[in-house]
Design an enzyme around this catalytic site. Structure first.
Site, short mmCIF file in Angstrom:
data_model
loop_
_atom_site.label_atom_id
_atom_site.label_comp_id
_atom_site.label_asym_id
_atom_site.label_seq_id
_atom_site.Cartn_x
_atom_site.Cartn_y
_atom_site.Cartn_z
N ALA A 42 28.15 41.28 28.79
CA ALA A 42 27.04 40.37 29.01
C ALA A 42 26.28 40.95 30.23
O ALA A 42 26.94 41.87 30.87
CB ALA A 42 27.64 38.90 29.70
N GLU A 60 57.06 42.54 32.49
CA GLU A 60 57.08 41.53 33.30
C GLU A 60 56.25 40.19 32.75
O GLU A 60 56.58 39.10 33.43
CB GLU A 60 55.88 42.05 34.52
CG GLU A 60 56.35 42.98 35.42
CD GLU A 60 55.73 44.63 34.63
OE1 GLU A 60 55.65 44.55 33.53
OE2 GLU A 60 55.82 45.37 35.55
N LYS A 104 40.17 38.07 31.10
CA LYS A 104 40.65 36.87 30.82
C LYS A 104 40.29 35.65 31.93
O LYS A 104 40.23 34.67 31.39
CB LYS A 104 42.30 37.00 30.86
CG LYS A 104 42.81 37.97 29.88
CD LYS A 104 44.38 37.69 29.86
CE LYS A 104 44.98 38.05 30.99
NZ LYS A 104 44.83 39.32 31.35
N GLY A 105 40.01 36.02 33.14
CA GLY A 105 39.69 35.45 34.10
C GLY A 105 38.56 34.67 33.81
O GLY A 105 38.06 33.42 33.97
N ILE A 106 37.29 35.58 33.40
CA ILE A 106 36.10 35.05 32.97
C ILE A 106 36.14 34.19 31.97
O ILE A 106 35.38 33.43 31.73
CB ILE A 106 35.06 36.19 32.91
CG1 ILE A 106 35.00 37.17 34.19
CG2 ILE A 106 33.70 35.73 32.39
CD1 ILE A 106 34.21 36.23 35.25
N GLU A 111 31.99 33.35 51.97
CA GLU A 111 31.68 33.79 50.55
C GLU A 111 32.51 33.16 49.74
O GLU A 111 32.35 32.91 48.32
CB GLU A 111 31.73 35.29 50.30
CG GLU A 111 33.15 35.91 50.37
CD GLU A 111 33.77 36.18 51.96
OE1 GLU A 111 34.37 37.15 52.27
OE2 GLU A 111 32.77 35.60 52.79
N LEU A 136 40.13 43.11 30.47
CA LEU A 136 39.15 42.67 29.41
C LEU A 136 38.47 41.27 30.01
O LEU A 136 37.39 41.03 29.30
CB LEU A 136 40.08 42.35 28.32
CG LEU A 136 40.63 43.56 27.56
CD1 LEU A 136 41.15 43.08 26.34
CD2 LEU A 136 39.74 44.71 27.40
N CYS A 178 34.23 37.84 59.24
CA CYS A 178 35.55 37.98 59.84
C CYS A 178 35.71 39.23 60.86
O CYS A 178 35.32 39.40 61.88
CB CYS A 178 36.60 38.21 58.67
SG CYS A 178 38.50 37.80 58.95
N THR A 211 39.90 47.61 14.36
CA THR A 211 40.62 46.45 14.49
C THR A 211 42.09 46.38 14.62
O THR A 211 43.02 45.52 15.03
CB THR A 211 40.58 45.52 13.21
OG1 THR A 211 40.95 46.07 11.96
CG2 THR A 211 38.94 45.05 13.02
N HIS A 220 35.22 33.13 56.21
CA HIS A 220 34.98 33.92 54.97
C HIS A 220 33.99 32.87 54.20
O HIS A 220 34.44 32.22 53.37
CB HIS A 220 36.00 34.21 54.01
CG HIS A 220 36.75 35.54 54.48
ND1 HIS A 220 36.65 36.73 54.25
CD2 HIS A 220 37.97 35.54 55.46
CE1 HIS A 220 37.05 37.80 54.89
NE2 HIS A 220 38.18 37.04 55.77
N ARG A 249 44.29 37.19 61.51
CA ARG A 249 45.41 37.00 62.40
C ARG A 249 44.88 37.04 63.88
O ARG A 249 45.36 36.37 64.86
CB ARG A 249 46.52 38.32 62.61
CG ARG A 249 47.26 38.18 61.32
CD ARG A 249 48.43 39.40 61.50
NE ARG A 249 49.16 39.18 60.07
CZ ARG A 249 48.93 40.10 59.41
NH1 ARG A 249 48.09 40.94 59.17
NH2 ARG A 249 49.67 40.21 57.94
#
Length: 545
Positions: free
Chosen positions: A241, A149, A18-20, A517, A16, A380, A188, A515, A470
């Site tokens: 968005a 978890e 949460k991180g953003i 980025e 959904l 890489c 809802t 990396h 590696r």
């Protein structure tokens, strides 16, 4: 200001945002002059995501200090500009490993080791670690409320509410309001059940963030507030968005940061918000001057999150150059389609990866880019395959390969122990070895040659970049490669590790072992991506003449 703790949970469904939401709230609090730290607690039993398939988990984000983490930490860094550390990410695997290690040492003095209090205490120690000099600690709890978890994490933050007090802790719950087309209304009930599930473990949500693809009516918000025991003003809409960089402004318009500040008793007059940077970014996104088509030739393209930081780094460079970028995804496991997809692009990116799948397709894409003088950025594995392609198709070393791919008489790429000892021609690791913790991880220095594309991009001779690999370039072939025009433009300060190579007689072909980025920000695009985009624009203008 006494440190405040904000806990972000999710319900109804995963993915959904949460991180953003956490990253955007962190950015908004920053814009009011507060210091923030963002952390994630992941409920899976892996010690870290390093051994998890990109097809399932998405990319592995690497911090400056070499921690392999969830991709959400990339969002945290991009939105706040604050480098995450090993103290900002933990998994259940790490938590249990720490507790078991302490039990083996006799730390618990013979006590029966249990989820409560030992596991929950370890979780609380992680949350409270290094928090003294920060105004807000934002902790995202991974997974979805109701997952088995997640229970130890929910119990731990419930306990923290009691220990720290409600004046220092805030519970934000991100949920979903689905639209039922046949009924032509937003429902809802799933959100109500999600909040009820949270309440069943002793946590009362203080603010609800409601994901929806359309406007949420006052009636729906009032109903949610009534049944979820929150104020109507604390039921906030999080509408889809246009881009993730629109989210901070949308959340501010919805009143997110204002409600958080009100909860903690912050006087908004004393902390006015400055969103100029975000407004400037949106202005550039919505009003591009140029356009480009770039190809990403990779093997994880079935799940675009496997290249999340790469996509965002391209976006950042496009924002700065006021350029709208269309991405063409080229599956390097489908050899027949390689040239067809690359014919009409303005630039090519060869991203990182592991294993043998898709290698021939990547090499074909590199050869096509080299021969047709198309601006190219290798990352890489993309850099290692640039070396292999040059050895095979220009030097004529047909067996040139990497020991990662199996036995070879010409180990162009190998573990350092292999190419320093000519008797070791195949990798010494096997399927029974541990896979975690065996890579060069985190920030390492690189010395750049003058008069190279790399130097033009960075405008400095010493840089630090993040690694996750590696295998290294076998320097046995360095002189031969430089004679044919593949310049080793970036090396470790001791000259032993190859960091950047580039083709001399090419408009712009740069390949990096690290990396880039991972360090790109919307306000400060990475130099290699910025110069790559500028080279692609020049190439497009030339081909249109």
């Amino acid at each position: 200001m006494t440190t405040k703790f904000i806990f972000i949970t999710g319900g109804v469904a995963s993915s959904l945002g949460k991180g953003i939401a956490s990253a955007a709230l962190g950015a908004l609090l920053q814009a009011r002059g507060f210091s923030v730290t963002l952390r994630k607690l992941d409920p899976y039993l892996n010690v870290d995501p390093g051994t998890m398939s990109p097809h399932q988990h998405g990319e592995v984000f690497v911090t400056e200090d070499g921690m392999e983490t969830d991709l959400d930490l990339g969002h945290y860094e991009r939105f706040t500009g604050i480098n995450a550390t090993v103290a900002d990410y933990v998994t259940t695997g790490q938590i249990y490993s720490n507790v078991i290690a302490q039990e083996r040492k006799g730390v618990y003095l013979g006590a029966t080791v249990q989820v409560i209090p030992h596991i929950t205490d370890e979780i609380k120690r992680f949350i409270l670690n290094k928090t003294a000099n920060t105004d807000f600690i934002l902790c995202e709890i991974g997974g979805t409320v109701g997952d088995i978890e997640s229970l130890p994490y929910l119990e731990a933050i419930r306990q923290l509410r009691n220990e720290q007090g409600s004046e220092r802790t805030l519970f934000i719950h991100l949920t979903l309001l689905p639209y039922i087309h046949t009924a032509e209304e937003i429902k809802t009930k799933p959100a109500q059940h999600s909040v009820k599930e949270l309440l069943s473990v002793g946590i009362q949500a203080d603010i609800l963030i409601c994901r929806s693809d359309r406007l949420i009516s006052i009636e729906a918000r009032t109903k949610l507030a009534q049944f979820c025991n929150v104020q109507s003003a604390d039921v906030l809409a999080a509408l889809d968005a246009q881009t993730i960089y629109h989210v901070p402004l949308q959340y501010h318009q919805a009143g997110f940061d204002q409600r958080v500040c009100k909860y903690f008793g912050v006087n908004l007059d004393h902390h006015p918000i400055n969103l100029n940077n975000w407004q400037n970014i949106i202005e550039r996104i919505e009003n591009p001057t140029y356009s480009l088509t770039l190809a990403i030739a990779g093997k994880y393209i079935k799940l675009k999150d496997a290249y999340k930081s790469l996509i965002e780094a391209i976006t950042h460079a496009g924002i700065t150059a006021q350029t709208k970028i269309e991405l063409v995804w080229v599956d390097t496991e489908q050899l027949d389609d390689i040239h067809h997809h690359l014919n009409d692009v303005d630039g090519i990116i060869i991203p990182g990866g592991f294993g043998t799948r898709g290698i021939d397709g990547k090499i074909a894409a590199i050869k096509f880019a080299r021969q047709n003088k198309i601006p190219t950025l290798g990352i890489c594995l993309g850099m290692q395959l640039t070396i292999i392609e040059a050895c095979r198709n220009v030097l004529g070393i047909s067996d040139a390969s990497s020991t990662e791919f199996g036995q070879t008489t010409e180990p162009v790429i190998a573990l350092m122990t292999e190419w320093l000892d000519p008797l070791l021609l195949i990798q010494q690791r096997n399927n029974t070895d541990n896979k975690g913790g065996t890579m060069r991880l985190g920030s390492y220095p690189c010395q750049i040659k003058n008069n190279t594309n790399a130097y033009s991009a960075y405008e400095t001779s010493l840089i630090f970049e993040r690694h996750r690999h590696r295998y290294e370039v076998n320097l046995k072939y360095k002189n031969q490669l430089e004679e044919i025009g593949l310049i080793f433009s970036g090396m470790s300060p001791d000259g032993q590790l190859t960091e950047i190579v580039e083709w001399r007689d090419h408009p712009w072909f740069v390949a990096a072992q690290f990396h880039p980025e991972l360090k790109s920000l919307p306000f400060k695009p990475h130099p290699l991506f910025k110069n790559f985009i500028l080279a692609a624009l020049s190439y497009k203008l030339e081909t249109q003449k």
